[in-house]
Design a protein around this motif. Sequence first.
Motif, mmCIF file in Angstrom:
data_model
loop_
_atom_site.group_PDB
_atom_site.id
_atom_site.type_symbol
_atom_site.label_atom_id
_atom_site.label_comp_id
_atom_site.label_asym_id
_atom_site.label_seq_id
_atom_site.Cartn_x
_atom_site.Cartn_y
_atom_site.Cartn_z
ATOM 1 N N ASN A 127 28.849 46.848 38.034
ATOM 2 C CA ASN A 127 29.157 45.687 37.190
ATOM 3 C C ASN A 127 28.442 45.754 35.842
ATOM 4 O O ASN A 127 28.967 45.299 34.822
ATOM 5 N N SER A 130 29.484 50.329 34.351
ATOM 6 C CA SER A 130 30.573 51.035 35.020
ATOM 7 C C SER A 130 30.954 52.347 34.342
ATOM 8 O O SER A 130 31.463 53.265 34.984
ATOM 9 N N ASP A 146 34.156 41.031 39.143
ATOM 10 C CA ASP A 146 34.132 41.799 40.373
ATOM 11 C C ASP A 146 34.912 43.093 40.223
ATOM 12 O O ASP A 146 35.962 43.134 39.609
ATOM 13 N N VAL A 147 34.375 44.183 40.830
ATOM 14 C CA VAL A 147 35.017 45.486 40.727
ATOM 15 C C VAL A 147 36.422 45.455 41.317
ATOM 16 O O VAL A 147 37.351 46.044 40.783
#
Length: 256
Positions: A31, A34, A93-94
């Motif tokens: 987060n 990245s 969120d990924v």
Amino acid sequence: MELELRPRKRQIGSFSGFSEAEIEKMENLINESSEQVCDPEFCKKVAKTFMRSQGRAGKPIVKWTEVQTWFQNKLQCCPLKNNSAEADKKLPDVTERCALDKANESSHTAEGQKVLTQSELEFEARSSRDGAWYDVDSFISHRFLNSGEPEVLVRFVSLGSEEDEWVNIRKAVRERSVTLEHSECNKVKVGDLVLCFQEGKNQSKYLEAHVVEIQKRLHDIRGCRCLFVIRYGRDDTEETVRLRRLCVRPSILGRP
């Protein structure tokens, strides 16, 4: 929706010895940074940090390549492409970034092109029709509601376009649940969130439940004979099942 009880395969060769704290740390790093998490030097620093922590004492050595593989598996459908104003909105969120990226790619894919095969599936989504979780075949499109909430149009595995459904990414899309080997039944703990396979006369589905009791049994030639008492979230009913009917969250794989 028809569904067969089947193994939910995890990636072969992936390292599953990370602790929950280490997994949480790596998720936070994704987060925060990245773009550099897969860089070898970055992964070496992360692995070295893990090896110096007290929680790693007595546990297997963490190789930097194992850290890099974890990041690559997590980000294999990322980063999000910034080719639309909507894609520029912040996503905390990924899973959200990955799902939106796939939806963005799909919306620009010519009809008839190859879609994801079962071995490439990575997500599951909750249907608002019955509250069950189904494997996602592909993300068709995406949109942002006036409230700012992101939604994706999903196509479920083995279902046609008439069953496509808009779902909230934050609440109803997540990394695909997995099965455990018979020897891994000790990883399941009371309180864990699981999916349990339910087979009805006209419909089979995976429903969300919590483990409320575990009755340990000696394993035999058939494998795990332990019993798991689960409580379904939708109506608080309880059922006693065996391990083969359960799918667990991927984070459970990192437990010792």
